[in-house]
Design a protein around this motif. Sequence first.
Motif, PDB file in Angstrom:
ATOM      1  N   TYR A   1      74.020  52.861  35.844  1.00 25.45           N
ATOM      2  CA  TYR A   1      73.328  53.401  37.020  1.00 25.45           C
ATOM      3  C   TYR A   1      71.898  52.869  37.021  1.00 25.45           C
ATOM      4  CZ  TYR A   1      71.543  56.715  33.532  1.00 25.45           C
ATOM      5  OH  TYR A   1      70.960  57.275  32.421  1.00 25.45           O
ATOM      6  N   ILE A   2      71.213  53.054  38.148  1.00 25.73           N
ATOM      7  CA  ILE A   2      69.826  52.612  38.314  1.00 25.73           C
ATOM      8  C   ILE A   2      68.961  53.837  38.570  1.00 25.73           C
ATOM      9  CG2 ILE A   2      68.259  51.110  39.626  1.00 25.73           C
ATOM     10  CD1 ILE A   2      70.755  49.653  40.695  1.00 25.73           C
ATOM     11  N   ILE A   3      67.786  53.858  37.963  1.00 23.01           N
ATOM     12  CA  ILE A   3      66.842  54.942  38.241  1.00 23.01           C
ATOM     13  C   ILE A   3      65.682  54.403  39.079  1.00 23.01           C
ATOM     14  CG2 ILE A   3      67.495  56.194  36.152  1.00 23.01           C
ATOM     15  CD1 ILE A   3      64.891  55.238  34.869  1.00 23.01           C
ATOM     16  N   ALA A   4      64.903  55.326  39.656  1.00 27.69           N
ATOM     17  CA  ALA A   4      63.849  54.941  40.595  1.00 27.69           C
ATOM     18  C   ALA A   4      62.827  54.003  39.965  1.00 27.69           C
ATOM     19  CB  ALA A   4      63.156  56.205  41.116  1.00 27.69           C
ATOM     20  N   GLU A   5      62.486  54.256  38.702  1.00 29.98           N
ATOM     21  CA  GLU A   5      61.489  53.419  38.042  1.00 29.98           C
ATOM     22  C   GLU A   5      61.963  51.965  37.925  1.00 29.98           C
ATOM     23  OE1 GLU A   5      62.462  56.351  37.113  1.00 29.98           O
ATOM     24  OE2 GLU A   5      60.693  57.623  36.877  1.00 29.98           O
ATOM     25  N   GLU A   6      63.267  51.785  37.764  1.00 29.74           N
ATOM     26  CA  GLU A   6      63.799  50.425  37.670  1.00 29.74           C
ATOM     27  C   GLU A   6      63.737  49.717  39.019  1.00 29.74           C
ATOM     28  OE1 GLU A   6      66.953  51.035  33.995  1.00 29.74           O
ATOM     29  OE2 GLU A   6      67.486  51.718  36.010  1.00 29.74           O
ATOM     30  N   VAL A   7      63.990  50.445  40.085  1.00 28.65           N
ATOM     31  CA  VAL A   7      63.856  49.855  41.421  1.00 28.65           C
ATOM     32  C   VAL A   7      62.417  49.392  41.647  1.00 28.65           C
ATOM     33  CG1 VAL A   7      64.024  50.286  43.910  1.00 28.65           C
ATOM     34  CG2 VAL A   7      65.751  51.224  42.358  1.00 28.65           C
ATOM     35  N   GLU A   8      61.466  50.187  41.201  1.00 28.50           N
ATOM     36  CA  GLU A   8      60.049  49.807  41.322  1.00 28.50           C
ATOM     37  C   GLU A   8      59.756  48.551  40.505  1.00 28.50           C
ATOM     38  OE1 GLU A   8      57.749  53.168  40.135  1.00 28.50           O
ATOM     39  OE2 GLU A   8      58.483  54.440  41.771  1.00 28.50           O
ATOM     40  N   THR A   9      60.348  48.451  39.319  1.00 27.55           N
ATOM     41  CA  THR A   9      60.171  47.261  38.489  1.00 27.55           C
ATOM     42  C   THR A   9      60.719  46.030  39.190  1.00 27.55           C
ATOM     43  OG1 THR A   9      60.280  48.519  36.430  1.00 27.55           O
ATOM     44  CG2 THR A   9      60.768  46.175  36.286  1.00 27.55           C
ATOM     45  N   PHE A  10      61.902  46.141  39.784  1.00 31.07           N
ATOM     46  CA  PHE A  10      62.492  45.008  40.489  1.00 31.07           C
ATOM     47  C   PHE A  10      61.590  44.546  41.629  1.00 31.07           C
ATOM     48  CE2 PHE A  10      66.785  47.209  39.451  1.00 31.07           C
ATOM     49  CZ  PHE A  10      66.702  46.780  38.137  1.00 31.07           C
ATOM     50  N   GLN A  11      60.995  45.501  42.341  1.00 32.66           N
ATOM     51  CA  GLN A  11      60.132  45.138  43.463  1.00 32.66           C
ATOM     52  C   GLN A  11      58.857  44.436  42.980  1.00 32.66           C
ATOM     53  OE1 GLN A  11      61.215  45.234  46.508  1.00 32.66           O
ATOM     54  NE2 GLN A  11      63.093  46.262  45.813  1.00 32.66           N
TER      55      GLN A  11
END
Length: 280
Positions: A155-165
């Motif tokens: 699964y993906i967490i919000a902090e990882e989405v921020e890292t990808f961006q």
Amino acid sequence: MVMNIIRNSRILQFSRSWFPVLKMSTVQEQKIKVGDQTINYVKSGEGPKVVFCLPGALGTIWSDFKPQIEGLDKSKFTIIAWDPPGYGHSRPPDRNFCTTFYEDDAQCAQEFMKMLGIDKYSLLGWSDGGISGIIMASKYPDNVEKLVIWGASSYIIAEEVETFQKLRDVSKWSEKMRAPLVALYTEKGLQDMFDKWCDAVTALYNQNSGDLCSSCLEKIKCPTFILHGDKDPMVASEHPGFLFSNIKMAKQYRFPEGKHNIHLKYSKKFNEMVTDFLLL
């Protein structure tokens, strides 16, 4: 359906610059047609244990698995590695970054192994390749003998989405990370491809509450080895524990100073540990 095997072999001399290269590879690439998709791959060794290597996002045979292709014992293992559909020399067509691309890779990988006439194999899955490996192990339990994953999550967490961006602008990547991929895809091609990857995983996060393949974990029947670098900037530290708790026949090992590329940075130790696990 007629499947044509294309024996377009060439000697490849590509390496990712973040690990030392002692010699150029003499392993030959080959191509095979799986449905409408051309797959570029290598096969090395004549050992009884077949190991299929699944690269990470945008990754290829040589950028992601050179130390394993050259370092694993070829009398014990037959090593197969591919450029995933739409990556590297498995083009055209370019990758379709729909929200099912992990499942699509898993299905294509199974069909690819059937085309090679290989019924039983173990998986080495890094990052995105680890996610597809989880799906493969759950969907094809009669084929996957053992599973090794690292830098992966279900699964993906919000902090990882921020890292990808934050990583979206490839011009800000380190030269060691960027140069080999620019050589393969061009600057514009790399940026376009990574933009599409970021959009796809963000869509997965928004549509599925971050879930990638969590429901697959309880269906995995094969022995599984979960490795993790405790300083991995891409994968939250909670993931290896979650995988370990939810896969029945799992063991884990953590590299205290490791980052995302533990199999490259610590290739000798990694290869030794994986060898012991696969031969057990």
